[in-house]
Design an enzyme around this catalytic site. Structure first.
Site, PDB file in Angstrom:
ATOM      1  N   CYS A  69       0.831  -1.189   0.000  1.00  0.00           N
ATOM      2  CA  CYS A  69       0.000   0.000   0.000  1.00  0.00           C
ATOM      3  C   CYS A  69       0.879   1.257   0.000  1.00  0.00           C
ATOM      4  O   CYS A  69       2.003   1.229   0.484  1.00  0.00           O
ATOM      5  CB  CYS A  69      -0.939   0.104   1.194  1.00  0.00           C
ATOM      6  SG  CYS A  69      -1.927  -1.364   1.461  1.00  0.00           S
ATOM      7  N   ARG A 117       3.202   0.205  -5.372  1.00  0.00           N
ATOM      8  CA  ARG A 117       3.039  -0.429  -4.056  1.00  0.00           C
ATOM      9  C   ARG A 117       1.741  -1.203  -3.925  1.00  0.00           C
ATOM     10  O   ARG A 117       1.501  -1.881  -2.933  1.00  0.00           O
ATOM     11  CB  ARG A 117       3.106   0.634  -2.960  1.00  0.00           C
ATOM     12  CG  ARG A 117       4.379   1.429  -2.951  1.00  0.00           C
ATOM     13  CD  ARG A 117       4.343   2.489  -1.886  1.00  0.00           C
ATOM     14  NE  ARG A 117       4.431   1.908  -0.562  1.00  0.00           N
ATOM     15  CZ  ARG A 117       5.569   1.626   0.061  1.00  0.00           C
ATOM     16  NH1 ARG A 117       6.714   1.886  -0.523  1.00  0.00           N
ATOM     17  NH2 ARG A 117       5.570   1.096   1.255  1.00  0.00           N
ATOM     18  N   TRP A 130      -2.939  -2.611  -1.563  1.00  0.00           N
ATOM     19  CA  TRP A 130      -2.664  -4.008  -1.912  1.00  0.00           C
ATOM     20  C   TRP A 130      -3.260  -4.814  -0.774  1.00  0.00           C
ATOM     21  O   TRP A 130      -2.775  -4.769   0.356  1.00  0.00           O
ATOM     22  CB  TRP A 130      -1.165  -4.242  -2.034  1.00  0.00           C
ATOM     23  CG  TRP A 130      -0.813  -5.631  -2.469  1.00  0.00           C
ATOM     24  CD1 TRP A 130      -0.726  -6.091  -3.749  1.00  0.00           C
ATOM     25  CD2 TRP A 130      -0.507  -6.745  -1.627  1.00  0.00           C
ATOM     26  NE1 TRP A 130      -0.385  -7.416  -3.751  1.00  0.00           N
ATOM     27  CE2 TRP A 130      -0.243  -7.852  -2.465  1.00  0.00           C
ATOM     28  CE3 TRP A 130      -0.437  -6.937  -0.246  1.00  0.00           C
ATOM     29  CZ2 TRP A 130       0.085  -9.115  -1.982  1.00  0.00           C
ATOM     30  CZ3 TRP A 130      -0.106  -8.188   0.240  1.00  0.00           C
ATOM     31  CH2 TRP A 130       0.160  -9.264  -0.624  1.00  0.00           C
ATOM     32  N   ASN A 173      -0.609   1.728   6.076  1.00  0.00           N
ATOM     33  CA  ASN A 173       0.177   0.743   5.335  1.00  0.00           C
ATOM     34  C   ASN A 173       0.794  -0.185   6.372  1.00  0.00           C
ATOM     35  O   ASN A 173       1.455   0.281   7.299  1.00  0.00           O
ATOM     36  CB  ASN A 173       1.285   1.461   4.543  1.00  0.00           C
ATOM     37  CG  ASN A 173       2.311   0.499   3.982  1.00  0.00           C
ATOM     38  OD1 ASN A 173       1.979  -0.634   3.634  1.00  0.00           O
ATOM     39  ND2 ASN A 173       3.553   0.934   3.895  1.00  0.00           N
ATOM     40  N   GLY A 174       0.549  -1.484   6.229  1.00  0.00           N
ATOM     41  CA  GLY A 174       1.100  -2.447   7.186  1.00  0.00           C
ATOM     42  C   GLY A 174       0.062  -3.476   7.577  1.00  0.00           C
ATOM     43  O   GLY A 174      -0.954  -3.628   6.887  1.00  0.00           O
ATOM     44  N   GLU A 205      14.479 -17.860 -12.387  1.00  0.00           N
ATOM     45  CA  GLU A 205      14.096 -16.476 -12.638  1.00  0.00           C
ATOM     46  C   GLU A 205      13.282 -16.364 -13.934  1.00  0.00           C
ATOM     47  O   GLU A 205      12.297 -15.625 -13.995  1.00  0.00           O
ATOM     48  CB  GLU A 205      15.340 -15.577 -12.686  1.00  0.00           C
ATOM     49  CG  GLU A 205      15.116 -14.121 -13.054  1.00  0.00           C
ATOM     50  CD  GLU A 205      14.144 -13.378 -12.139  1.00  0.00           C
ATOM     51  OE1 GLU A 205      13.775 -13.880 -11.070  1.00  0.00           O
ATOM     52  OE2 GLU A 205      13.724 -12.275 -12.532  1.00  0.00           O
ATOM     53  N   LYS A 249       9.461 -14.974 -14.072  1.00  0.00           N
ATOM     54  CA  LYS A 249       9.017 -13.872 -14.937  1.00  0.00           C
ATOM     55  C   LYS A 249       7.748 -14.282 -15.687  1.00  0.00           C
ATOM     56  O   LYS A 249       6.795 -13.525 -15.777  1.00  0.00           O
ATOM     57  CB  LYS A 249      10.101 -13.469 -15.950  1.00  0.00           C
ATOM     58  CG  LYS A 249      11.259 -12.685 -15.414  1.00  0.00           C
ATOM     59  CD  LYS A 249      10.964 -11.239 -15.068  1.00  0.00           C
ATOM     60  CE  LYS A 249      10.522 -11.003 -13.673  1.00  0.00           C
ATOM     61  NZ  LYS A 249      11.374 -11.102 -12.565  1.00  0.00           N
ATOM     62  N   GLU A 293       4.719 -14.505 -13.307  1.00  0.00           N
ATOM     63  CA  GLU A 293       4.267 -13.212 -12.786  1.00  0.00           C
ATOM     64  C   GLU A 293       3.397 -12.451 -13.765  1.00  0.00           C
ATOM     65  O   GLU A 293       2.409 -11.850 -13.375  1.00  0.00           O
ATOM     66  CB  GLU A 293       5.484 -12.316 -12.489  1.00  0.00           C
ATOM     67  CG  GLU A 293       6.203 -12.619 -11.228  1.00  0.00           C
ATOM     68  CD  GLU A 293       7.261 -11.567 -10.933  1.00  0.00           C
ATOM     69  OE1 GLU A 293       8.210 -11.448 -11.730  1.00  0.00           O
ATOM     70  OE2 GLU A 293       7.142 -10.874  -9.926  1.00  0.00           O
ATOM     71  N   HIS A 310      13.690 -37.313 -11.566  1.00  0.00           N
ATOM     72  CA  HIS A 310      13.315 -37.738 -10.216  1.00  0.00           C
ATOM     73  C   HIS A 310      11.877 -37.355  -9.886  1.00  0.00           C
ATOM     74  O   HIS A 310      11.515 -37.253  -8.717  1.00  0.00           O
ATOM     75  CB  HIS A 310      14.281 -37.135  -9.195  1.00  0.00           C
ATOM     76  CG  HIS A 310      15.690 -37.620  -9.378  1.00  0.00           C
ATOM     77  ND1 HIS A 310      16.073 -38.909  -9.101  1.00  0.00           N
ATOM     78  CD2 HIS A 310      16.784 -36.999  -9.880  1.00  0.00           C
ATOM     79  CE1 HIS A 310      17.352 -39.062  -9.391  1.00  0.00           C
ATOM     80  NE2 HIS A 310      17.812 -37.914  -9.878  1.00  0.00           N
ATOM     81  N   LYS A 330       5.060  -4.006  -6.173  1.00  0.00           N
ATOM     82  CA  LYS A 330       6.514  -3.878  -6.373  1.00  0.00           C
ATOM     83  C   LYS A 330       7.280  -3.916  -5.052  1.00  0.00           C
ATOM     84  O   LYS A 330       8.418  -4.331  -5.005  1.00  0.00           O
ATOM     85  CB  LYS A 330       6.775  -2.554  -7.095  1.00  0.00           C
ATOM     86  CG  LYS A 330       8.213  -2.338  -7.477  1.00  0.00           C
ATOM     87  CD  LYS A 330       8.435  -2.687  -8.915  1.00  0.00           C
ATOM     88  CE  LYS A 330       9.870  -2.652  -9.311  1.00  0.00           C
ATOM     89  NZ  LYS A 330      10.271  -3.862 -10.036  1.00  0.00           N
TER      90      LYS A 330
END
Ligand code: AGP
Length: 614
Positions: A2, A27, A77, A103-104, A487, A491, A494, A510, A609
């Site tokens: 947020c 955010r 968020w 925020n939190g 990575e 990507k 996401e 395996h 982000k």
């Protein structure tokens, strides 16, 4: 996560709040809201979805609201309660006179809610934040003093918060406080700003105070008073922000992500220009505050990070162990903080974070600091909480990254790890000089090689078109590029929401091999070097199960065409340095697949982000 903003002064309040929120969209972006004083009342406007929805809602009364003299805003968020209008901030008490943005996470909100409900508070939302609005209002009823109410309320709150509080009867005043969440106060001429991050205020002022945990500030147009949690007065530490006002532009690219991928050659050049003066010269890393003796005595390095930064750390482990022979553990911060870790004064703890605000990584480095380890932070935000906590700060200088999916900051983190490893190796004096010089030579020519990949991106676009309908993807690699497989898969997940997984190629047989059939693309990262033949064999095994095979390779071997359905070619590169190059086509592949699928590339669903909650 947020983002929060506040303003008290004579400028058009709504414009400042909305502009500030737009700079904090990284955010969170699932809903937003503002509260301003209007005709002696506090009026609140909230909208689900992107900030534009709030702009549209306010449009008819924008002019009138702009005449307000104080206000607060929030971009969300969701943590508690789904992203809808009711759960959007600001939240208020029963009578609506006291309004807050937060925020939190309030960890004891259930207990507080029960207590407040018994006192007659009526809850409208499913959020943890609403308890704080009722609690402060309750205390305000008792003390008739807003800062005292905030001070008393926060003593009962467990968790993390950055809070802006306004009250209809306390005119032209914003009370702010924070604990383990960022908050900055901007100082103007007869005005004050408050925000979760610098970009929201930098176009108005460079004079600012970074609020510290448990401090409370009372802002009016002409005054800023700062207190500790017991309301003892403090002297604010005013800083001049080392930032320029910037307008973030896509520079003709369709998305910020594509622009940021294209910035990578310059990002690498910039870092090297600063630190690598010549390939025969030792690396200059004055930022590392450990003495030569302390560096030689290091018996262990622990690296803590999350997400993409964690993948950079995995490459870092490989390179530091190869060049310096110091054992390196890499661990997700969220795991590190909930177990007994063995660290001492000869352990270097490295925190890696693009934002420098990731809650788990902040906790991890603070825990290690308490055990006397030296804390080195690698971040793209030298003004962040982590940077402020660091004993040594290695800024990666990738420039602001807007796209939620990290690209250029990852490459910058990788380069920083290479420089750090070479720096330590040079001080240790054990590694032969030619090896280190070779790596430096290779690093210097990397930007051109990345440019060559970018110049031939049509091939990657064609690959994306061919496989964009796949519902699953497997990326395989070994050795130093295992992290690249993780990575690359991250990507794709996401931004396209395709189920993509990275595996060490030797692990395929395996278990994961059971999933393979003609519908499943397997992308092999097949870079020349020690494990090339091994990955080739693992790719044969996958091909034998009819998987659709894609190669990402620097090899010229014509025979690969028999094994692979599609080949993405990259310039030849030394294996040890190859992760900096091999990730670029995978970023592009993820980008083009998401673009074909019509996804919101820069702001994928459910993400933010900066992850400032545990
Ligand atoms: C990267 O694309 C992601 N958005 C995410 O995994 C990110 O890397 C992670 O949240 C860690 O963030 P940080 O680097 O800011 O600490």
């Amino acid at each position: 996560m947020c983002g929060i903003v506040g303003y008290v002064g004579e400028k058009p309040v709504v414009d400042i709040l909305l502009e500030g929120l737009s700079k904090l969209e990284y955010r969170g972006y699932d809903s937003s809201g503002i509260a301003v004083n209007c005709d002696d009342k506090i009026e609140t406007y909230k909208a689900k979805g992107k900030l534009q929805n709030l702009r549209n809602l306010i449009e008819p009364i924008h002019g009138k609201l702009n005449k307000s003299s104080y206000g607060i805003g929030h971009i969300r968020w969701a943590t508690h309660g789904s992203p809808n209008e009711i759960n959007a901030h600001p939240h208020s008490c029963n009578c609506g006179k006291l309004v807050i943005v937060h925020n939190g996470i309030i960890e004891n909100f259930k207990q507080l809610k029960e207590m407040l409900t018994n006192c007659g508070c009526e809850f409208r939302s499913q959020t943890d934040t609403e308890t704080v609005a009722h609690l402060i209002a309750h205390k305000f009823g008792e003390y008739n003093d807003l800062k005292k109410a905030v001070s008393e309320a926060t003593k009962q709150i467990e968790g993390t918060y950055a809070l802006c509080v306004i009250h209809q009867d306390v005119k032209d005043t914003i009370v702010v406080t924070k604990r383990n969440a960022p908050l900055i106060i901007g100082i103007g001429e007869n005005e004050h700003y408050v925000a979760s991050d610098v970009p929201a205020i930098i176009q108005y002022t460079k004079k600012a105070v970074y609020l510290e945990d448990n401090q409370i500030a009372v802002l009016t147009p002409s005054t800023m008073e700062l207190f500790d949690k017991n309301l003892n007065k403090l002297e604010p530490k005013v800083e001049i922000l080392p930032w320029e006002s910037m307008s973030l532009s896509k520079m003709g690219f369709k998305h910020f992500m594509l622009k940021e991928i294209h910035e990578q050659p310059d990002v690498v050049r910039n870092i090297l220009t600063d630190k690598l003066t010549g390939c025969d010269e030792p690396i200059q890393l004055n930022e590392v505050k450990l003495t030569k003796d302390e560096l030689k005595k290091l018996n262990r390095i622990q690296v803590v990070a999350c997400g993409t930064s964690l993948h950079a750390a995995m490459v870092g482990k490989y390179i530091i162990e190869s060049l310096c022979s110091i054992p390196v553990d890499v661990e997700p911060s969220s795991e590190y903080i909930y177990r007994k870790t063995v660290t001492d004064e000869n352990t270097l703890v490295i925190g890696v974070s693009q934002s420098g605000e990731t809650a788990d990584t902040i906790t991890a480095i603070r825990q290690s600091k308490a055990r006397n380890s030296h804390i080195l932070v690698i971040t793209n935000r030298p003004d962040s909480t982590m940077a402020r906590d660091a004993d040594s700060l290695l800024p990666v200088n990738a420039g602001i990254e807007v796209s939620v999916a990290a690209t250029k900051s990852y490459v910058a983190q990788l380069v920083s790890f290479y420089l750090l490893a070479i720096y330590i190796a040079e001080i240790q004096g054990k590694m032969d000089k030619d090896t280190l010089t070779n790596i430096k030579n290779e690093l210097v020519i990397l930007p051109q090689k990345i440019e060559m990949i970018l110049a031939h991106k049509e091939n990657i676009q064609a690959c994306a078109r061919m496989y964009s309908n796949s519902r699953n993807f497997i990326y395989i690699a070994r050795g130093i590029n295992y992290a690249t497989a993780l990575e690359g898969a991250l990507k794709l997940k996401e931004i396209s929401y395709i189920n993509a997984t990275g595996y060490p190629a030797g692990e395929l047989k395996h278990g994961p091999i059971a999933m393979l059939d003609e519908t499943l693309p397997v992308l092999s990262i097949l870079m020349s070097g020690m494990v090339y033949d091994k990955i080739l064999s693992n790719s044969e095994e996958a091909k034998a199960r009819n998987a659709k095979m894609i190669a990402l390779t620097d090899s010229d071997d014509e025979n690969l065409k028999e094994l692979f359905d599609f080949i993405i070619k990259v310039p030849k590169v030394q294996e040890l340095v190859s992760p900096i190059l091999s990730i670029v086509p995978l970023q592009l592949l993820a980008y083009y697949i998401a673009e074909f699928l019509g996804k919101d590339v820069d702001q994928p669903r459910n993400l933010a982000k900066s992850v400032t909650v545990e």
